[in-house]
Structure formats: C-alpha cells, structure tokens
Design a protein around this motif. Structure first.
Motif, PDB file in Angstrom:
ATOM      1  N   ALA A  49      -6.811  61.173  50.664  1.00 37.84           N
ATOM      2  CA  ALA A  49      -5.712  62.052  50.293  1.00 37.84           C
ATOM      3  C   ALA A  49      -6.115  63.494  50.520  1.00 37.84           C
ATOM      4  O   ALA A  49      -7.298  63.826  50.538  1.00 37.84           O
ATOM      5  N   ALA A  50      -5.116  64.348  50.677  1.00 37.94           N
ATOM      6  CA  ALA A  50      -5.370  65.769  50.834  1.00 37.94           C
ATOM      7  C   ALA A  50      -4.284  66.586  50.163  1.00 37.94           C
ATOM      8  O   ALA A  50      -3.113  66.192  50.146  1.00 37.94           O
ATOM      9  N   SER A  51      -4.693  67.696  49.618  1.00 34.77           N
ATOM     10  CA  SER A  51      -3.798  68.721  49.107  1.00 34.77           C
ATOM     11  C   SER A  51      -3.922  69.899  50.045  1.00 34.77           C
ATOM     12  O   SER A  51      -4.956  70.559  50.106  1.00 34.77           O
ATOM     13  N   ILE A  52      -2.867  70.147  50.795  1.00 31.81           N
ATOM     14  CA  ILE A  52      -2.933  70.987  51.970  1.00 31.81           C
ATOM     15  C   ILE A  52      -2.548  72.428  51.672  1.00 31.81           C
ATOM     16  O   ILE A  52      -1.555  72.677  50.985  1.00 31.81           O
ATOM     17  N   TRP A  53      -3.334  73.316  52.194  1.00 34.22           N
ATOM     18  CA  TRP A  53      -3.069  74.761  52.119  1.00 34.22           C
ATOM     19  C   TRP A  53      -2.721  75.204  50.700  1.00 34.22           C
ATOM     20  O   TRP A  53      -1.660  75.779  50.445  1.00 34.22           O
ATOM     21  N   GLY A  54      -3.617  74.941  49.796  1.00 32.05           N
ATOM     22  CA  GLY A  54      -3.445  75.358  48.415  1.00 32.05           C
ATOM     23  C   GLY A  54      -2.511  74.492  47.609  1.00 32.05           C
ATOM     24  O   GLY A  54      -2.299  74.764  46.418  1.00 32.05           O
ATOM     25  N   GLY A  55      -1.945  73.461  48.225  1.00 30.26           N
ATOM     26  CA  GLY A  55      -1.082  72.548  47.513  1.00 30.26           C
ATOM     27  C   GLY A  55       0.367  72.559  47.940  1.00 30.26           C
ATOM     28  O   GLY A  55       1.216  71.978  47.250  1.00 30.26           O
ATOM     29  N   ILE A  56       0.679  73.195  49.071  1.00 27.33           N
ATOM     30  CA  ILE A  56       2.068  73.222  49.522  1.00 27.33           C
ATOM     31  C   ILE A  56       2.533  71.870  50.034  1.00 27.33           C
ATOM     32  O   ILE A  56       3.740  71.620  50.125  1.00 27.33           O
ATOM     33  N   SER A  57       1.594  71.013  50.363  1.00 27.96           N
ATOM     34  CA  SER A  57       1.932  69.689  50.844  1.00 27.96           C
ATOM     35  C   SER A  57       0.807  68.735  50.483  1.00 27.96           C
ATOM     36  O   SER A  57      -0.318  69.164  50.193  1.00 27.96           O
ATOM     37  N   ARG A  58       1.102  67.445  50.515  1.00 24.89           N
ATOM     38  CA  ARG A  58       0.133  66.406  50.228  1.00 24.89           C
ATOM     39  C   ARG A  58       0.227  65.311  51.268  1.00 24.89           C
ATOM     40  O   ARG A  58       1.296  65.068  51.832  1.00 24.89           O
ATOM     41  N   ALA A  59      -0.885  64.671  51.494  1.00 21.89           N
ATOM     42  CA  ALA A  59      -0.928  63.591  52.463  1.00 21.89           C
ATOM     43  C   ALA A  59      -1.812  62.478  51.933  1.00 21.89           C
ATOM     44  O   ALA A  59      -2.771  62.726  51.197  1.00 21.89           O
ATOM     45  N   TYR A  60      -1.489  61.250  52.339  1.00 24.78           N
ATOM     46  CA  TYR A  60      -2.209  60.081  51.858  1.00 24.78           C
ATOM     47  C   TYR A  60      -2.460  59.096  52.977  1.00 24.78           C
ATOM     48  O   TYR A  60      -1.657  58.973  53.906  1.00 24.78           O
ATOM     49  N   ALA A  61      -3.554  58.399  52.856  1.00 22.84           N
ATOM     50  CA  ALA A  61      -3.780  57.264  53.727  1.00 22.84           C
ATOM     51  C   ALA A  61      -2.780  56.162  53.398  1.00 22.84           C
ATOM     52  O   ALA A  61      -2.358  56.009  52.243  1.00 22.84           O
ATOM     53  N   ASP A  62      -2.401  55.396  54.402  1.00 23.37           N
ATOM     54  CA  ASP A  62      -1.442  54.322  54.174  1.00 23.37           C
ATOM     55  C   ASP A  62      -1.923  53.332  53.112  1.00 23.37           C
ATOM     56  O   ASP A  62      -1.120  52.772  52.365  1.00 23.37           O
ATOM     57  N   SER A  63      -3.218  53.129  53.036  1.00 23.58           N
ATOM     58  CA  SER A  63      -3.775  52.153  52.120  1.00 23.58           C
ATOM     59  C   SER A  63      -3.612  52.531  50.650  1.00 23.58           C
ATOM     60  O   SER A  63      -3.702  51.667  49.779  1.00 23.58           O
ATOM     61  N   VAL A  64      -3.370  53.812  50.371  1.00 23.71           N
ATOM     62  CA  VAL A  64      -3.253  54.258  48.985  1.00 23.71           C
ATOM     63  C   VAL A  64      -1.894  54.859  48.674  1.00 23.71           C
ATOM     64  O   VAL A  64      -1.613  55.160  47.501  1.00 23.71           O
ATOM     65  N   LYS A  65      -1.069  55.027  49.658  1.00 20.43           N
ATOM     66  CA  LYS A  65       0.225  55.660  49.461  1.00 20.43           C
ATOM     67  C   LYS A  65       1.066  54.869  48.463  1.00 20.43           C
ATOM     68  O   LYS A  65       1.182  53.651  48.560  1.00 20.43           O
ATOM     69  N   GLY A  66       1.634  55.585  47.508  1.00 18.52           N
ATOM     70  CA  GLY A  66       2.406  54.951  46.462  1.00 18.52           C
ATOM     71  C   GLY A  66       1.594  54.559  45.251  1.00 18.52           C
ATOM     72  O   GLY A  66       2.175  54.233  44.201  1.00 18.52           O
ATOM     73  N   ARG A  67       0.277  54.583  45.367  1.00 21.79           N
ATOM     74  CA  ARG A  67      -0.598  54.233  44.253  1.00 21.79           C
ATOM     75  C   ARG A  67      -1.434  55.418  43.776  1.00 21.79           C
ATOM     76  O   ARG A  67      -1.720  55.522  42.583  1.00 21.79           O
ATOM     77  N   PHE A  68      -1.843  56.261  44.703  1.00 27.81           N
ATOM     78  CA  PHE A  68      -2.689  57.403  44.380  1.00 27.81           C
ATOM     79  C   PHE A  68      -1.885  58.690  44.461  1.00 27.81           C
ATOM     80  O   PHE A  68      -0.970  58.817  45.280  1.00 27.81           O
ATOM     81  N   THR A  69      -2.259  59.645  43.634  1.00 32.32           N
ATOM     82  CA  THR A  69      -1.635  60.957  43.647  1.00 32.32           C
ATOM     83  C   THR A  69      -2.703  62.035  43.581  1.00 32.32           C
ATOM     84  O   THR A  69      -3.547  62.023  42.686  1.00 32.32           O
ATOM     85  N   ILE A  70      -2.661  62.951  44.527  1.00 30.80           N
ATOM     86  CA  ILE A  70      -3.563  64.092  44.490  1.00 30.80           C
ATOM     87  C   ILE A  70      -2.832  65.273  43.869  1.00 30.80           C
ATOM     88  O   ILE A  70      -1.649  65.499  44.133  1.00 30.80           O
ATOM     89  N   SER A  71      -3.530  66.001  43.039  1.00 29.43           N
ATOM     90  CA  SER A  71      -2.967  67.189  42.417  1.00 29.43           C
ATOM     91  C   SER A  71      -4.077  68.215  42.243  1.00 29.43           C
ATOM     92  O   SER A  71      -5.258  67.909  42.448  1.00 29.43           O
ATOM     93  N   ARG A  72      -3.701  69.405  41.865  1.00 31.12           N
ATOM     94  CA  ARG A  72      -4.713  70.444  41.692  1.00 31.12           C
ATOM     95  C   ARG A  72      -4.262  71.460  40.673  1.00 31.12           C
ATOM     96  O   ARG A  72      -3.067  71.668  40.444  1.00 31.12           O
ATOM     97  N   ASP A  73      -5.241  72.081  40.076  1.00 29.96           N
ATOM     98  CA  ASP A  73      -5.031  73.200  39.183  1.00 29.96           C
ATOM     99  C   ASP A  73      -5.822  74.354  39.784  1.00 29.96           C
ATOM    100  O   ASP A  73      -7.038  74.459  39.587  1.00 29.96           O
TER     101      ASP A  73
END
Length: 122
Positions: A49-73
């Motif tokens: 997973a990735a939190s892109i450019w400070g968090g404006i977008s997120r991306a996930y591998a197909d294997s974890v999509k729908g199960r994992f969530t990336i977030s940031r503070d």
C-alpha cells in the motif's frame, strides 16, 4: 537523517485484524509518499500500500485491496496500515518506506524501517 520504526505486528488467526504503525523521525514527511511493503518466507518483497504525495491519494496491491487501509497523521509523522480479514498468505515481515516518486517500486524509496513480523495462523 530520517528514521522509520514499524510496530504493531504479531501472531493472529485467520480473520483477525492488526494495525501497524510507522513512526518517522529526523525530518518531515508530510508532503511525501509513504509505502508499506512485505516479504513472506521464500518470496520477494512486494508492494502492499502507499499513501501518495502526503496523502492526497492511496493505492493498494490487488491482494490486499478491500481488506487493508493505509492512513497517516502528518502532524505526528506517522503512517498506519490497518489490516482486516487477515489470511495466512498475509504472513510476512512488513516494512515501512518513505519518499518515493514511483510508489509501487521499492527501489525508488529513500528510507526504510526495520520491519515488523505479522504471522497469520489457520
């Protein structure tokens, strides 16, 4: 000098949840891409997973999509990976990485943590 430290791994059963944390120190990462990768026994390290450019977008591998969530503070220079509905194939060492311009490619990240072990038993 940026340092990344992962925490939150452990031993869980199929269907359980875990929340991984990656705490950064030594510099601000509020505008940067942050990523999670994992390496399972006998396998190559792979993008999770990735939190892109400070968090404006997120991306996930197909294997974890729908199960994992990336977030940031960004105020705390911390990124999280919430992992739900865990499967045995999620067993791996999970690594936090920071500062990339091509979030799926591990060689583009400038900083890496030491990893935290996640083990999912059936």
């Amino acid at each position: 000098q940026v340092r990344l430290v992962e925490s939150g791994g452990g031993l869980v059963q199929v269907g359980d949840s875990l929340r991984l944390s990656c705490a950064a120190s030594g510099g601000t990462l509020s505008r940067d891409t942050m990523g999670w990768f994992r390496q399972a026994p006998g396998k190559e390290r792979e993008f999770v997973a990735a939190s892109i450019w400070g968090g404006i977008s997120r991306a996930y591998a197909d294997s974890v999509k729908g199960r994992f969530t990336i977030s940031r503070d960004n105020a705390k220079n911390t990124v999280y990976l919430q992992m739900n509905s865990l499967k045995p194939e999620d067993t791996a060492v999970y690594y936090c990485a920071a500062r990339s311009n091509n979030y799926r490619e591990q060689m583009t990240y400038n900083y890496w943590g030491q990893g935290t072990q996640v083990t999912v038993s059936s």
